[in-house]
Motif scaffolding. Structure first.
Motif, PDB file in Angstrom:
ATOM      1  N   GLY A 117       0.810  -1.216   0.000  1.00  0.00           N
ATOM      2  CA  GLY A 117       0.000   0.000   0.000  1.00  0.00           C
ATOM      3  C   GLY A 117       0.839   1.260   0.000  1.00  0.00           C
ATOM      4  O   GLY A 117       0.531   2.237  -0.707  1.00  0.00           O
ATOM      5  N   TRP A 118       1.902   1.253   0.783  1.00  0.00           N
ATOM      6  CA  TRP A 118       2.791   2.422   0.837  1.00  0.00           C
ATOM      7  C   TRP A 118       3.480   2.627  -0.513  1.00  0.00           C
ATOM      8  O   TRP A 118       3.641   3.751  -0.985  1.00  0.00           O
ATOM      9  CB  TRP A 118       3.818   2.208   1.941  1.00  0.00           C
ATOM     10  N   PHE A 119       3.875   1.540  -1.155  1.00  0.00           N
ATOM     11  CA  PHE A 119       4.538   1.628  -2.453  1.00  0.00           C
ATOM     12  C   PHE A 119       3.594   2.209  -3.506  1.00  0.00           C
ATOM     13  O   PHE A 119       3.988   3.051  -4.319  1.00  0.00           O
ATOM     14  CB  PHE A 119       5.015   0.235  -2.873  1.00  0.00           C
ATOM     15  N   VAL A 162       3.200   5.969  -3.707  1.00  0.00           N
ATOM     16  CA  VAL A 162       4.346   6.743  -4.199  1.00  0.00           C
ATOM     17  C   VAL A 162       4.578   6.514  -5.690  1.00  0.00           C
ATOM     18  O   VAL A 162       4.940   7.437  -6.427  1.00  0.00           O
ATOM     19  CB  VAL A 162       5.611   6.383  -3.392  1.00  0.00           C
ATOM     20  N   PHE A 163       4.386   5.318  -6.151  1.00  0.00           N
ATOM     21  CA  PHE A 163       4.601   4.971  -7.559  1.00  0.00           C
ATOM     22  C   PHE A 163       3.294   4.457  -8.166  1.00  0.00           C
ATOM     23  O   PHE A 163       2.505   3.787  -7.480  1.00  0.00           O
ATOM     24  CB  PHE A 163       5.702   3.900  -7.678  1.00  0.00           C
ATOM     25  N   PRO A 164       3.055   4.749  -9.446  1.00  0.00           N
ATOM     26  CA  PRO A 164       3.908   5.522 -10.374  1.00  0.00           C
ATOM     27  C   PRO A 164       3.828   7.028 -10.167  1.00  0.00           C
ATOM     28  O   PRO A 164       4.662   7.766 -10.665  1.00  0.00           O
ATOM     29  CB  PRO A 164       3.368   5.131 -11.743  1.00  0.00           C
ATOM     30  N   HIS A 165       2.801   7.505  -9.416  1.00  0.00           N
ATOM     31  CA  HIS A 165       2.679   8.932  -9.138  1.00  0.00           C
ATOM     32  C   HIS A 165       2.453   9.112  -7.644  1.00  0.00           C
ATOM     33  O   HIS A 165       1.645   8.399  -7.034  1.00  0.00           O
ATOM     34  CB  HIS A 165       1.511   9.548  -9.927  1.00  0.00           C
ATOM     35  N   GLU A 166       3.166  10.072  -7.082  1.00  0.00           N
ATOM     36  CA  GLU A 166       3.035  10.335  -5.644  1.00  0.00           C
ATOM     37  C   GLU A 166       1.687  10.973  -5.350  1.00  0.00           C
ATOM     38  O   GLU A 166       1.261  11.908  -6.047  1.00  0.00           O
ATOM     39  CB  GLU A 166       4.163  11.256  -5.181  1.00  0.00           C
ATOM     40  N   ALA A 167       1.015  10.455  -4.337  1.00  0.00           N
ATOM     41  CA  ALA A 167      -0.307  10.964  -3.977  1.00  0.00           C
ATOM     42  C   ALA A 167      -0.184  12.313  -3.279  1.00  0.00           C
ATOM     43  O   ALA A 167       0.624  12.479  -2.356  1.00  0.00           O
ATOM     44  CB  ALA A 167      -1.023   9.962  -3.082  1.00  0.00           C
ATOM     45  N   HIS A 168      -0.991  13.276  -3.733  1.00  0.00           N
ATOM     46  CA  HIS A 168      -1.003  14.615  -3.151  1.00  0.00           C
ATOM     47  C   HIS A 168      -2.431  15.029  -2.854  1.00  0.00           C
ATOM     48  O   HIS A 168      -3.389  14.473  -3.399  1.00  0.00           O
ATOM     49  CB  HIS A 168      -0.368  15.641  -4.102  1.00  0.00           C
TER      50      HIS A 168
END
Length: 298
Positions: A59-61, A64-70
């Motif tokens: 879940g943590w991966f 971050v990939f392919p796009h970092e959550a903002h």
């Protein structure tokens, strides 16, 4: 802080993109803790911890990939006006002399050692008088000091402490000797800082300070000494130590420190003072400075 090109708010100047919050790090910590617990309890707990750990890693991966959550966060633009109330004044020219480190003269290390030895000998006189008056034996104070180093002497009677014991005499000699040397070194370093009243500092101020410090911590250092010490005679002994140690230390000549040798030759030779030069300002220059101060305030 990054702008997410896939976010519709990315082009909005009143919104900034911050990393999205996530609970996966805490889940991973819980999983690792459960795996460690399973090693000493039950394998089921370890398997549960392994599942939580793998789930949190995936879940943590994916966050971050392919796009970092903002997440978009609105920004309020507030103008800030910087002002000061300080006035502009003329600075005195800096001195070429390096910054002083007081004192520029001090005593040698051997001076403090000599003072500690002399003060330690003088300190035994009031202690011996106290022992003779109250217990009719010179060895009571000696054995009482040595009792702090012997656990078996913690419950010793006054009669036992009034007798001569070679082991107690040697222990008291070592304790008293080392303490006197250390305090003598302290006096040698401290007295140059109080050049106007060295005897008052050594004979009154320092004994009061040492008595207060020992009174608050003697119960931890030596419980038997805390129970049987006579603080009046102890303070008299410290005064005797301070007066003799301070007198012996002040008999010696001070030596110049590296700070004194760094001073300009004119100052070391006494041809020039170490004060800043006086600045003379005429009326017109003072008027110009006043105008500058008013302009700076506006």
């Amino acid at each position: 802080m990054q702008h997410d090109p896939h976010d519709p708010h990315a082009t909005d100047t009143n919104v900034i993109q911050l990393p999205a919050p996530t609970a996966y790090p805490m889940v991973m910590s819980l999983g690792i803790a459960l795996m460690c617990t399973g090693l000493v309890t039950n394998i089921v707990i370890g398997i549960l911890g392994l599942v939580l750990t793998l789930w949190s890693i995936v879940g943590w991966f994916l966050q971050v990939f392919p796009h970092e959550a903002h997440i978009p966060v609105a920004v309020e633009i507030e103008p800030i006006e910087i002002s000061t109330s300080r006035t502009l004044g003329r600075r005195a020219p800096a001195s070429e002399k390096p910054r002083l480190v007081i004192p520029v003269e001090t005593f040698q290390i051997t001076t403090g050692i000599k003072g500690g030895i002399a003060g330690g000998i003088a300190m035994t006189v009031p202690a011996g008088i106290f022992s003779l008056i109250k217990y009719h034996s010179f060895w009571y104070a000696t054995n009482l000091l040595a009792a702090g180093g012997f656990v078996s002497w913690a419950g010793a009677s006054d009669a036992f402490l009034s007798e001569f014991h070679l082991r107690g005499a040697l222990a008291a000699l070592i304790i008293h000797g080392l303490t006197s040397l250390l305090v003598g070194l302290l006096y040698g370093a401290m007295l140059p800082m109080f050049p106007r009243w060295p005897i008052l500092t050594a004979g009154v101020a320092a004994p009061i300070m040492f008595t207060v410090i020992l009174h608050s911590g003697i119960g931890v250092i030596s419980p038997i000494l805390n129970q049987r010490i006579d603080w009046f005679w102890f303070f008299i002994s410290l005064i005797a130590f301070g007066l003799v140690c301070g007198y012996v230390v002040n008999l010696h000549t001070k030596v110049r420190t590296a700070q004194f040798r760094a001073l300009p030759f004119a100052v070391r030779a006494g041809l020039h003072t170490d004060t800043f030069p006086v600045i003379h300002v005429d009326a017109q220059e003072k008027k110009d400075l006043d105008h500058k101060d008013k302009d700076a305030q506006q």
